[in-house]
Design a protein around this motif. Structure first.
Motif, PDB file in Angstrom:
ATOM      1  N   ASP A   1       4.595  20.625  20.849  1.00 29.17           N
ATOM      2  CA  ASP A   1       3.850  21.741  21.238  1.00 29.17           C
ATOM      3  C   ASP A   1       5.080  22.929  20.222  1.00 29.17           C
ATOM      4  N   LEU A   2       6.106  22.349  19.890  1.00 26.67           N
ATOM      5  CA  LEU A   2       6.811  23.091  18.814  1.00 26.67           C
ATOM      6  C   LEU A   2       6.532  23.315  17.060  1.00 26.67           C
ATOM      7  N   LEU A   3       6.708  24.091  16.505  1.00 30.02           N
ATOM      8  CA  LEU A   3       7.324  24.119  14.668  1.00 30.02           C
ATOM      9  C   LEU A   3       8.171  25.094  14.329  1.00 30.02           C
ATOM     10  N   PHE A   4       8.203  23.730  13.378  1.00 29.89           N
ATOM     11  CA  PHE A   4       9.898  24.206  12.895  1.00 29.89           C
ATOM     12  C   PHE A   4       9.975  24.084  11.606  1.00 29.89           C
ATOM     13  N   VAL A   5      10.610  25.403  10.862  1.00 30.70           N
ATOM     14  CA  VAL A   5      10.238  25.453  10.145  1.00 30.70           C
ATOM     15  C   VAL A   5      11.934  25.104   8.927  1.00 30.70           C
ATOM     16  N   HIS A   6      11.422  24.688   7.625  1.00 29.98           N
ATOM     17  CA  HIS A   6      12.886  23.813   6.946  1.00 29.98           C
ATOM     18  C   HIS A   6      13.017  23.400   5.810  1.00 29.98           C
ATOM     19  N   SER A   7      13.439  22.954   4.841  1.00 29.43           N
ATOM     20  CA  SER A   7      13.437  23.461   3.713  1.00 29.43           C
ATOM     21  C   SER A   7      11.932  22.436   2.856  1.00 29.43           C
ATOM     22  N   ALA A   8      11.893  23.174   1.785  1.00 25.49           N
ATOM     23  CA  ALA A   8      10.557  22.158   0.954  1.00 25.49           C
ATOM     24  C   ALA A   8      10.657  20.924   0.535  1.00 25.49           C
ATOM     25  N   PHE A   9       9.473  20.597   0.517  1.00 26.73           N
ATOM     26  CA  PHE A   9      10.164  19.268  -0.530  1.00 26.73           C
ATOM     27  C   PHE A   9       9.565  19.594  -1.784  1.00 26.73           C
ATOM     28  N   PRO A  10      10.736  18.873  -2.629  1.00 24.37           N
ATOM     29  CA  PRO A  10      12.530  18.089  -2.660  1.00 24.37           C
ATOM     30  C   PRO A  10      13.393  19.151  -2.079  1.00 24.37           C
ATOM     31  N   THR A  11      14.201  17.835  -1.149  1.00 29.08           N
ATOM     32  CA  THR A  11      15.210  18.853  -0.602  1.00 29.08           C
ATOM     33  C   THR A  11      16.218  18.133  -1.307  1.00 29.08           C
TER      34      THR A  11
ATOM     35  N   ALA B   1      20.277  23.177   1.809  1.00 25.28           N
ATOM     36  CA  ALA B   1      18.874  22.440   1.867  1.00 25.28           C
ATOM     37  C   ALA B   1      18.962  22.188   3.395  1.00 25.28           C
ATOM     38  N   VAL B   2      17.756  22.949   4.325  1.00 25.34           N
ATOM     39  CA  VAL B   2      18.221  22.297   5.839  1.00 25.34           C
ATOM     40  C   VAL B   2      16.612  21.282   5.929  1.00 25.34           C
ATOM     41  N   PHE B   3      17.504  20.063   6.092  1.00 30.62           N
ATOM     42  CA  PHE B   3      16.382  18.975   6.523  1.00 30.62           C
ATOM     43  C   PHE B   3      15.791  18.404   7.827  1.00 30.62           C
TER      44      PHE B   3
ATOM     45  N   ARG C   1      16.442  26.327  30.467  1.00 28.14           N
ATOM     46  CA  ARG C   1      16.911  28.405  30.643  1.00 28.14           C
ATOM     47  C   ARG C   1      18.231  29.011  31.238  1.00 28.14           C
ATOM     48  N   GLU C   2      19.012  28.318  32.354  1.00 30.36           N
ATOM     49  CA  GLU C   2      19.897  28.984  32.708  1.00 30.36           C
ATOM     50  C   GLU C   2      21.052  29.104  31.545  1.00 30.36           C
ATOM     51  N   ALA C   3      21.293  27.745  30.624  1.00 32.32           N
ATOM     52  CA  ALA C   3      22.530  27.819  29.643  1.00 32.32           C
ATOM     53  C   ALA C   3      22.622  28.368  28.596  1.00 32.32           C
ATOM     54  N   GLN C   4      23.336  29.111  28.159  1.00 32.56           N
ATOM     55  CA  GLN C   4      24.099  29.938  27.107  1.00 32.56           C
ATOM     56  C   GLN C   4      24.399  28.727  26.086  1.00 32.56           C
ATOM     57  N   VAL C   5      22.938  28.785  25.037  1.00 36.74           N
ATOM     58  CA  VAL C   5      23.542  26.887  24.214  1.00 36.74           C
ATOM     59  C   VAL C   5      23.781  28.185  22.839  1.00 36.74           C
ATOM     60  N   SER C   6      24.776  27.177  21.919  1.00 38.05           N
ATOM     61  CA  SER C   6      25.206  27.957  20.513  1.00 38.05           C
ATOM     62  C   SER C   6      24.421  26.671  19.728  1.00 38.05           C
ATOM     63  N   ALA C   7      23.859  27.646  18.371  1.00 37.47           N
ATOM     64  CA  ALA C   7      23.188  26.556  17.589  1.00 37.47           C
ATOM     65  C   ALA C   7      24.393  26.711  16.265  1.00 37.47           C
ATOM     66  N   VAL C   8      25.400  25.998  15.646  1.00 42.19           N
ATOM     67  CA  VAL C   8      26.142  25.933  14.591  1.00 42.19           C
ATOM     68  C   VAL C   8      25.443  25.432  13.448  1.00 42.19           C
ATOM     69  N   ASP C   9      26.732  26.109  12.439  1.00 44.38           N
ATOM     70  CA  ASP C   9      26.059  25.306  10.693  1.00 44.38           C
ATOM     71  C   ASP C   9      26.702  26.148  10.549  1.00 44.38           C
ATOM     72  N   ILE C  10      27.363  25.922   9.053  1.00 46.00           N
ATOM     73  CA  ILE C  10      28.073  26.260   8.549  1.00 46.00           C
ATOM     74  C   ILE C  10      26.782  26.724   7.219  1.00 46.00           C
ATOM     75  N   ASN C  11      25.740  26.739   6.797  1.00 41.94           N
ATOM     76  CA  ASN C  11      24.803  26.677   6.209  1.00 41.94           C
ATOM     77  C   ASN C  11      24.379  28.165   6.879  1.00 41.94           C
ATOM     78  N   PRO C  12      24.348  28.741   5.749  1.00 40.07           N
ATOM     79  CA  PRO C  12      23.605  30.577   6.596  1.00 40.07           C
ATOM     80  C   PRO C  12      22.006  30.136   6.463  1.00 40.07           C
ATOM     81  N   THR C  13      21.166  29.438   5.839  1.00 39.37           N
ATOM     82  CA  THR C  13      19.613  29.123   6.347  1.00 39.37           C
ATOM     83  C   THR C  13      19.823  28.449   7.284  1.00 39.37           C
TER      84      THR C  13
END
Length: 328
Positions: free
Chosen positions: A109-119, A124-126, A171-183
């Motif tokens: 039921d989720l929706l995710f934005v990412h980079s347009a085709f072609p990457t 680019a975020v795949f 929901r009780e967890a603190q979750v970090s999402a890490v990447d070297i890509n600012p986008t």
């Protein structure tokens, strides 16, 4: 100072070009959610084949625009929406038509934005078939995990899918999402806002160097191809792309709490029957303080790469999941 990007930032008016662009993405995502938009992203080859079919050169609906990345006539959107998206760089003019600069993909039921085709861009975020397999591996682990998850991190988060699934389930967890890509970090914040998870924050980090502490759960789906252009979203380093995955395993197991787990979804190139990733990961994980398991989830992915010079000696590339738990 490393400052996190939080979904809460979208409660405030945009004051920079990037923030305005990302706020426009949140608003577009909510519009698509309200319209019951649904799109499953396929492999690049399948995407290319679909778009090459007669009648598919131009978009006819929003799935064509925001899923298939097809050029579209201005009348597919209202003038108000067209102007708003164009002013924020979410769509761009192309040869008398318009094209979206992003794609939107569905996962449950989720929706995710990412980079347009072609990457093709270095930032680019795949999102694609690997993402769906990675999601299944995470959900399977969470469904059986009895160890409390208070801290978690998604290394090389990309769209933020891994972090968001964990954040919704714990929901009780603190979750970090890490990447070297600012986008990737900005898209993760957008996607977390759409998923309405407030316990996920996005941090700039090369593997785990930018975040402190130990973790009850570490997940990763790193790039695992050896890319001659060394694009960040695709290049996994030497040894046919397996080098980065081994580096992540080495850094991650050192940061596990007692009872904590690393779940690493990656690719394993095989040469003369030898799994290059496992051969180099074994010295890292096959130790008394860890319990580990390893399985192939798909024995043959990216078969077209075998025609390239880089993979001339490879028999196949498998999609695999390595699970490592600290037991002592």
């Amino acid at each position: 100072m490393n400052t996190p990007i939080s979904p809460a930032s979208f409660d405030f008016a945009a004051r920079t070009d990037d923030a305005g662009h990302d706020l426009a993405l949140v608003q577009l995502g909510r519009r698509l959610q309200a319209d019951a938009y649904h799109f499953v992203t396929v492999t690049p080859l399948s995407h290319e084949r679909n778009n090459a079919r007669p009648g598919n050169r131009r978009a006819r609906n929003l799935r064509d625009v925001f899923g298939w990345s097809r050029p579209f006539e201005a009348d597919l959107l209202s003038k108000t929406e067209l102007d708003a998206l164009a002013s924020r760089g979410v769509i761009s003019a192309e040869g008398g038509l318009w094209r979206s600069t992003v794609r939107w993909s569905s996962l449950q039921d989720l929706l995710f934005v990412h980079s347009a085709f072609p990457t093709v861009g270095h930032d680019a975020v795949f999102f694609g078939p690997d993402t769906y397999r990675y999601a299944q591996a995470i959900e399977q682990h969470l469904s059986h995990c009895v160890h409390p998850i208070r801290t978690a991190v998604d290394i090389g988060c990309g769209s933020g899918m891994g972090a968001i699934l964990i954040g919704r389930a714990r929901r009780e967890a603190q979750v970090s999402a890490v990447d070297i890509n600012p986008t990737a970090l900005r898209f993760t914040a957008v996607n977390a806002a759409l998923a309405e998870v407030t316990n996920v924050s996005a941090w700039h980090s090369d593997i785990l160097t930018g975040v402190g502490g130990d973790f009850d759960l570490i997940v990763a789906n790193p790039p695992y191809m050896q890319d001659t252009l060394q694009r960040a979203y695709r290049h996994g380093g030497e040894r046919m792309g397996s080098e980065l995955s081994v580096r992540i395993a080495e850094a991650a197991v050192a940061r596990l709490t007692l009872g904590g787990t690393l779940l690493l979804y990656t690719g394993a190139p095989c040469v003369d029957g030898v799994d290059l990733f496992l051969a180099h990961a074994l010295p890292v994980v096959d130790r008394p303080e860890f319990a580990w398991s390893y399985r192939e989830v798909d024995p043959d992915v990216f078969g077209e790469e075998l025609d390239t010079e880089t993979y001339a000696n490879a028999e196949r590339i498998a999609a695999v999941v390595l699970t490592v738990t600290r037991v002592a």
